[in-house]
Structure formats: structure tokens, C-alpha cells
Scaffold this motif. Structure first.
Motif, PDB file in Angstrom:
ATOM      1  N   ILE A   1       0.827  -1.203   0.000  1.00  0.00           N
ATOM      2  CA  ILE A   1       0.000   0.000   0.000  1.00  0.00           C
ATOM      3  C   ILE A   1       0.865   1.259   0.000  1.00  0.00           C
ATOM      4  CG2 ILE A   1      -1.620   1.349   1.414  1.00  0.00           C
ATOM      5  CD1 ILE A   1      -2.929  -0.851  -0.196  1.00  0.00           C
ATOM      6  N   HIS A   2       1.975   1.221   0.708  1.00  0.00           N
ATOM      7  CA  HIS A   2       2.859   2.397   0.734  1.00  0.00           C
ATOM      8  C   HIS A   2       3.436   2.672  -0.658  1.00  0.00           C
ATOM      9  CE1 HIS A   2       5.303   5.512   2.471  1.00  0.00           C
ATOM     10  NE2 HIS A   2       6.411   4.969   1.975  1.00  0.00           N
TER      11      HIS A   2
ATOM     12  N   THR B   1       1.560   8.901   4.989  1.00  0.00           N
ATOM     13  CA  THR B   1       2.293   8.475   6.179  1.00  0.00           C
ATOM     14  C   THR B   1       1.988   7.014   6.468  1.00  0.00           C
ATOM     15  OG1 THR B   1       0.479   9.081   7.656  1.00  0.00           O
ATOM     16  CG2 THR B   1       2.114  10.800   7.149  1.00  0.00           C
ATOM     17  N   GLU B   2       2.805   6.405   7.321  1.00  0.00           N
ATOM     18  CA  GLU B   2       2.558   5.019   7.693  1.00  0.00           C
ATOM     19  C   GLU B   2       1.199   4.873   8.378  1.00  0.00           C
ATOM     20  OE1 GLU B   2       4.286   1.659  10.777  1.00  0.00           O
ATOM     21  OE2 GLU B   2       5.722   3.002   9.780  1.00  0.00           O
ATOM     22  N   THR B   3       0.846   5.867   9.195  1.00  0.00           N
ATOM     23  CA  THR B   3      -0.451   5.822   9.886  1.00  0.00           C
ATOM     24  C   THR B   3      -1.597   5.809   8.892  1.00  0.00           C
ATOM     25  OG1 THR B   3       0.453   6.994  11.782  1.00  0.00           O
ATOM     26  CG2 THR B   3      -1.938   7.016  11.529  1.00  0.00           C
TER      27      THR B   3
ATOM     28  N   HIS C   1      -5.847   2.847   6.000  1.00  0.00           N
ATOM     29  CA  HIS C   1      -6.478   2.361   4.762  1.00  0.00           C
ATOM     30  C   HIS C   1      -6.606   0.840   4.793  1.00  0.00           C
ATOM     31  CE1 HIS C   1      -7.717   2.386   0.574  1.00  0.00           C
ATOM     32  NE2 HIS C   1      -6.828   1.420   0.342  1.00  0.00           N
ATOM     33  N   LEU C   2      -5.578   0.135   5.253  1.00  0.00           N
ATOM     34  CA  LEU C   2      -5.653  -1.328   5.336  1.00  0.00           C
ATOM     35  C   LEU C   2      -6.721  -1.766   6.336  1.00  0.00           C
ATOM     36  CD1 LEU C   2      -1.839  -2.172   5.272  1.00  0.00           C
ATOM     37  CD2 LEU C   2      -3.505  -2.808   3.530  1.00  0.00           C
ATOM     38  N   ALA C   3      -6.835  -1.008   7.434  1.00  0.00           N
ATOM     39  CA  ALA C   3      -7.841  -1.343   8.452  1.00  0.00           C
ATOM     40  C   ALA C   3      -9.253  -1.222   7.901  1.00  0.00           C
ATOM     41  CB  ALA C   3      -7.669  -0.445   9.668  1.00  0.00           C
TER      42      ALA C   3
ATOM     43  N   GLN D   1      -3.306  -4.424  12.591  1.00  0.00           N
ATOM     44  CA  GLN D   1      -1.891  -4.100  12.745  1.00  0.00           C
ATOM     45  C   GLN D   1      -0.994  -5.303  12.482  1.00  0.00           C
ATOM     46  OE1 GLN D   1      -1.302  -2.325  16.567  1.00  0.00           O
ATOM     47  NE2 GLN D   1      -2.410  -0.451  16.060  1.00  0.00           N
ATOM     48  N   GLU D   2      -1.386  -6.465  13.015  1.00  0.00           N
ATOM     49  CA  GLU D   2      -0.567  -7.661  12.825  1.00  0.00           C
ATOM     50  C   GLU D   2      -0.539  -8.082  11.364  1.00  0.00           C
ATOM     51  OE1 GLU D   2      -0.631 -12.416  14.021  1.00  0.00           O
ATOM     52  OE2 GLU D   2      -1.994 -11.008  15.021  1.00  0.00           O
TER      53      GLU D   2
END
Length: 617
Positions: A394-395, A402-404, A409-411, A417-418
Motif C-alpha cells: 500500500i505504501h 504516512t505510515e499511519t 487504509h488497510l484497516a 496491525q498484525e
């Protein structure tokens, strides 16, 4: 018929079934359900004798015949018709014995061949292969010429062809299109043996099953009725269990309070110790199951003026060979379209044209300048970089984020997180599908093209996808065998057939009837439909076309009513926490405004519903 008695099954250190029991009677059609990874396929291996148990046993009546879908092919040079015929080992053995049999043996062999219907075997095999989408010209082609998905259809055909008392099917529709799924459903309704079916397709579970076997928390629970009945019963059971848990926690708190107050007082020490023992013995009531709801949330797209895509006399294909021609269609920003048509007719080719993966060979395709398109195809899981994590992937798509923001977006697609840091090679099929959804939606596309999006999703995941698509405000184009998904998402049907794509004049029920009628033997001239029936069909088609815009507006109002009702409930709930007079007045005004808005929407809904009723009458 099938007795599963106190079995424990362990793979490595993981226990999948722990002293589980169930009894399945003759001719029952049972849906085996449970979360992905819970052990459903492992239970099938036990039933087939491919895996042993640590405790308990599985028993069948003597001389029972169990049929299932082969997962491996030892010889792919065999023509598919012969492959299916050869799976009836008794028929094959008897035919081979004919060559060297004596006159006395010949009579016995022919009697047995007649008893098992050997004379009609080839016709039955052809009918099954045809129902699963194979053409007459395919029957003499060897297995080696077919892709993995089509080989699985051959294996399914073989399982349906061989005589059996018990039929075990693990996600049989995953490699089928809608047309073959409709045929399979109708075929299995006529099956006279005991059917045990693993499926995440609610439509299939409702249409076929009279019992549900629920695998959860390493145990098996048997429910009478189809999947909808199971959901109702299960919800009632969950509600009762929740009440029992609440009562138990109240009792636990009461005992603990007494112990805490008096355990060190001499006069009450004995009573305190007694209650402490009661507290230790108090059995813990666990919840029936954890919340298995999967999360999906598509970012809302920018509103674009219609149409967002227009096709004018377009043709598309590969090399110099067109697959589809004479394409004259348009897609607007709020369209919900499902593509119908058998595999091989060009549905995926059409999707690739819209997505920009293929260019038109003839004609024109106009796309809105600002339109962004998200394209999901199940084969894309094989193209994911196996050594990278979802966060890395995704990055790469969102280098400025940002990483956050990437994690957020993945959430939105249930990758916590895992899982965000887990290499793709270690993700399950469903988790890889979620990653593909996240990749296709990173830039808030205005059109989602979904080619078989549910194959790796369990029932909760499919429901979450439906909710997310109904909330999404852009256009959707679906290719799927999941009839529930089509019914709850699409409001337009396009049929890909005879080298083109056109609007289908009817609903999904009409299409199912059309498929089942086409599977019947061709009618003679005397049996052909009368002109009156033809006129009636044309009248109904015209009525559907006339009422379609009104039904679409009714659906929109129903969604808005649900949203306003939810806002009202939240506002009313806030009365319990608000104490300031000015805030109370403000809340009262807000609730009154929402009630007025609801009343206006309900009036519109009633007017439109009455309008449709008058048109139908």
C-alpha cells in the motif's frame, strides 16, 4: 447414516475438533458452516478416511458409497468424457470383464450392467458436463488442455456422475459461473442420497439444505432448517447466553463483594471461605462466539457528471480476433450493473476493456477525464509480491502517505496491525482478497469492477462486502456467481452472449427460469409457446422497464430512511447523558427535525409504492 462420535482431530499443535459429535440421517441435505480455518475441510478428510482421529470414530452403514471431488489428476491425457465415465469403477470393471468372459459369465455381467444403468451412463455424463458449461466439442479434448478452474469442473462432474449414498462437496460453486451454479443447484435438489455441503453462499445453503452443521470452537452443533433458520435460532441462542452471562457475572460480583468485605473478620471468616469456594466452583459461561464480522469500507468517490463511460460500436478481443462486437452502452456514476453470461462468453474481457486493460479493436470508448477505476479479479492474488507485507504494498501505491494513513487504509478492509506486517505468502485466501480490495480502492475510484470478488470470503466477509457496496456512492459492475450479491447490489442486468453485451430485459428470477428452460429437451413445434404467452412476456418486460426508475428511487429512499432513523436513534440515546438545559433543547429540535425528515421520506415512499401497485394492476 453418518455417525460422528466424540472425535478429536489435531494437526501439529493445533486442535481443530475436540470431542465433537453429530449424527446425520439418510437423505438429509446438510450445510457445513464455520469460519475460515475452523476445520471444515479437515472434517471432510476424516469422513473420506484420508485422516485419522486422536479420539472417537466416524461410522457409515456397510457398503455405503461416498463421492467427493478429486483434488489431483493422475493422468491428464484422458478425454474429459472418458475421465468422467471411468470414475464409475464398477461399470468400468464390468465392461473390461466382457472381453474375456465365458458365456455363463456374460449373462451375469449384462444383468449387473443393466442394474446399474450402464446403457445410459454416457448420456448422463454428457448431460452433467453440459450443465457445468462444457460444449460438445470439448468432450473429446484431454484434461491437459483445460485450465485449473475447468479441470475442477470436470472433477465435480465426476463426483456427480458416480453412484453414491453420500456426496461431499467443498465449495462446489467457487469455479463456476452463475449459469453453471443455477444448473448445479437444480441438479442437487434431485439428489436422493445424503448431501454434506461446505459453502459460504447463503443462497445455495438456503435453497438446498434442510439442516445446518455448525463447526465452532472445535465442536459441532446440529440445527434443523436452512441457513436463514440457523441464523434466527443462533441469534436467539446468543441472546439467551448473553442473559445467562449477565446473571452469572452479577452472582460472581455479589459473592466477591462478600468475600472482600468479611474474609479477614473472625466472625464472618467461615461464611467468607464458603463463598470463596462457591466463587471458585462457579462455571464460566463463554460467549457463543466471537464477533466474526469482517470490515470493509470503500472511500467515497468524487461526484462526476454522467455518463462516466460510453461505448460506441466498440469491439474488443485478443490479437486480431474479436471476442465482443457492436458494444453500445453507457455507465453512469450511480449504476449498479451485474454481468450475466456463461464463462467463455467474454464477461472478463468486457471488464478488462472498461478497466483499460484492453483497448477497443473497433469503435470508441469514452471515459470521463476524472474517472478513476478500481479493478478486482480473483487471479490477481497470484500476482501479489509474496515476500512483501500489505503495508509495503500500500505504501508503494501511496508514496506520499504516512505510515499511519497506510495502516488506516488497510484497516478499512479488515487488515489489522498484525496482518499489515505479515508477508503475503503467509496470508489466507480471504486476507489476500482484502488486500486486493485495499489496492483497488486506494485512490477512491468512481467505478468498481468486481470479477468474482467473493470466492475467498466467508459468510461474514460477504455480508460486510454487501454492506460496504451499498454504502459506496460510486458505480459498480459485478461479475459473480453469488446470487445473493447480485440481488442485494445490482439494479441493472447486462447479458454477455452471442459475441456482444446488451441490456437483459428481465430480473434475476427471469434469467434463472430462462436457464432452466434451456436445459430441458427442445420442444416440438406443437409444444412451442403460443403467441399469447409471447405477448404476455413482452408486456411484463415493458412493465419492468417502466417501473425500474421508480423502484430505483424507492431503494434510494429506503436507504436514506435507514440513515435518518439511525441518526434519530443516536440523538435520542444522547438524552441519557445530557444534563444542560440548552443541550436538551438543542437535542429536542434535532429529533423533531429528523422526525419531520422521516415523515417526508415515508410519504414519498408510500406515493411511489402506490404508483407501482397501480401500474401493476
Amino acid at each position: 447414516m453418518i455417525d460422528i462420535n466424540d472425535i478429536t482431530v489435531q494437526i501439529g499443535s493445533k486442535v481443530l475438533l475436540d470431542h465433537a459429535s453429530a449424527h446425520i440421517s439418510d437423505t438429509q441435505k446438510v450445510g457445513l458452516i464455520g469460519a475460515n480455518g475452523s476445520g471444515k475441510s479437515t472434517l471432510f478428510k476424516v469422513l473420506k478416511g484420508e485422516m485419522g482421529t486422536q479420539t472417537g470414530y466416524v461410522s457409515f452403514p456397510s457398503r455405503h458409497k461416498v463421492a467427493s471431488v478429486l483434488q489431483e489428476f493422475t493422468d491428464t491425457s484422458v478425454p474429459i468424457l472418458n475421465f468422467v465415465l471411468n470414475q464409475d469403477t464398477e461399470r468400468t470393471r464390468l465392461l473390461n470383464q466382457l472381453e474375456n468372459a465365458s458365456e455363463m459369465e456374460l449373462a451375469d455381467i449384462h444383468d449387473r450392467l443393466n442394474a446399474i444403468g450402464a446403457a445410459s451412463a454416457e448420456a448422463r455424463a454428457i448431460r452433467i458436463l453440459s450443465g457445468l458449461g462444457f460444449r460438445q466439442t470439448d468432450l473429446d479434448r484431454p484434461l491437459s488442455e483445460f485450465s485449473g478452474g475447468w479441470r475442477m469442473r470436470v472433477a465435480l462432474a465426476a463426483a456427480l456422475f458416480v453412484p453414491s449414498d453420500v456426496l461431499l462437496l467443498d465449495e462446489p460453486t467457487n469455479h463456476l459461473d452463475l449459469e453453471a451454479s443455477v444448473w448445479l443447484e437444480n441438479h442437487l435438489k434431485l439428489y436422493r442420497g445424503t448431501l454434506l455441503l461446505i459453502s459460504h453462499d447463503k443462497h445455495i445453503l438456503n435453497a438446498l439444505c434442510d439442516h445446518i452443521l455448525h463447526l465452532h470452537d472445535k465442536t459441532l452443533t446440529f440445527y434443523t432448517g436452512n441457513y436463514d433458520t440457523f441464523e434466527t435460532t443462533h441469534a436467539q441462542k446468543q441472546e439467551l447466553l448473553t442473559k445467562l452471562m449477565q446473571k452469572q457475572e452479577e452472582k460472581r460480583a455479589h459473592l466477591q463483594s462478600f468475600v472482600d468485605r468479611f474474609r479477614y473478620k473472625a466472625t464472618k471468616a467461615k461464611q467468607a471461605q464458603s463463598r470463596l469456594k462457591m466463587l471458585q466452583k462457579l462455571e464460566t459461561i463463554a460467549p457463543l462466539e466471537e464477533n466474526l464480522s469482517s470490515h470493509f469500507s470503500f472511500p467515497q468517490p468524487e461526484h462526476l457528471a454522467p455518463p462516466i463511460i460510453t461505448l460506441e460500436n466498440a469491439a474488443v478481443g485478443y490479437g486480431e480476433t474479436p471476442v465482443l462486437k457492436n458494444l453500445n452502452l453507457r455507465i453512469d456514476g450511480d449504476d449498479r450493473i451485474a454481468l450475466l453470461g456463461a464463462n467463455g462468453n467474454g464477461k472478463s474481457t468486457f471488464a478488462k476493456l472498461l478497466a483499460g486493460r484492453l483497448k477497443p479493436m473497433e469503435g470508441l470508448i469514452h471515459r470521463s477525464k476524472k474517472v478513476r477505476i478500481g479493478y478486482f479479479a480473483q487471479h490477481q492474488t497470484e500476482e501479489l509480491p509474496m515476500n512483501q507485507s500489505p503495508l509495503m504494498i500500500i505504501h508503494a501505491l501511496m508514496p506520499e502517505a504516512t505510515e499511519t494513513k497506510c495502516r488506516t487504509h488497510l484497516a478499512m478492509f479488515g487488515l489489522n496491525q498484525e496482518k499489515a506486517l505479515t508477508p503475503v505468502r503467509n496470508l489466507s485466501g480471504g486476507e489476500k482478497a482484502r488486500l486486493l480490495f485495499a489496492c483497488m480502492a486506494y485512490d477512491a475510484p468512481a467505478l468498481l469492477i468486481l470479477d468474482e470478488p467473493t470466492n475467498h470470503l466467508d459468510i461474514q466477509g460477504r455480508e460486510a462486502l454487501i454492506d460496504a457496496l451499498n454504502t459506496y456512492e460510486g458505480a459498480v459492475l459485478l461479475i459473480t456467481h453469488d446470487m445473493t450479491l447480485i440481488q442485494l447490489i445490482s439494479d441493472r442486468l447486462w447479458l454477455v452472449k452471442d459475441g456482444t453485451c446488451k441490456t437483459f430485459d428481465g430480473d434475476l428470477d427471469d434469467y434463472q427460469r430462462l436457464l432452466l428452460e434451456s436445459d430441458k429437451p427442445k420442444a416440438t413445434a406443437k409444444e412451442s409457446p403460443s403467441s399469447h404467452r409471447k405477448e404476455e412476456r413482452q408486456r411484463k418486460a415493458a412493465l419492468r422497464a417502466e417501473t425500474a426508475p421508480i423502484k430505483k428511487e424507492i431503494n434510494r429512499i429506503e436507504k436514506e430512511m435507514a440513515e435518518v432513523s439511525a441518526q434519530k436513534e443516536k440523538a435520542v440515546a444522547r438524552f441519557e447523558t445530557v444534563t444542560e438545559p440548552t443541550q436538551i433543547v438543542r437535542l429536542q429540535k434535532e429529533v423533531a427535525q429528523l422526525e419531520k425528515q422521516l415523515e417526508t421520506l415515508e410519504t414519498k415512499w408510500l406515493d411511489l409504492s402506490e404508483q407501482i401497485e397501480q401500474m401493476i394492476d
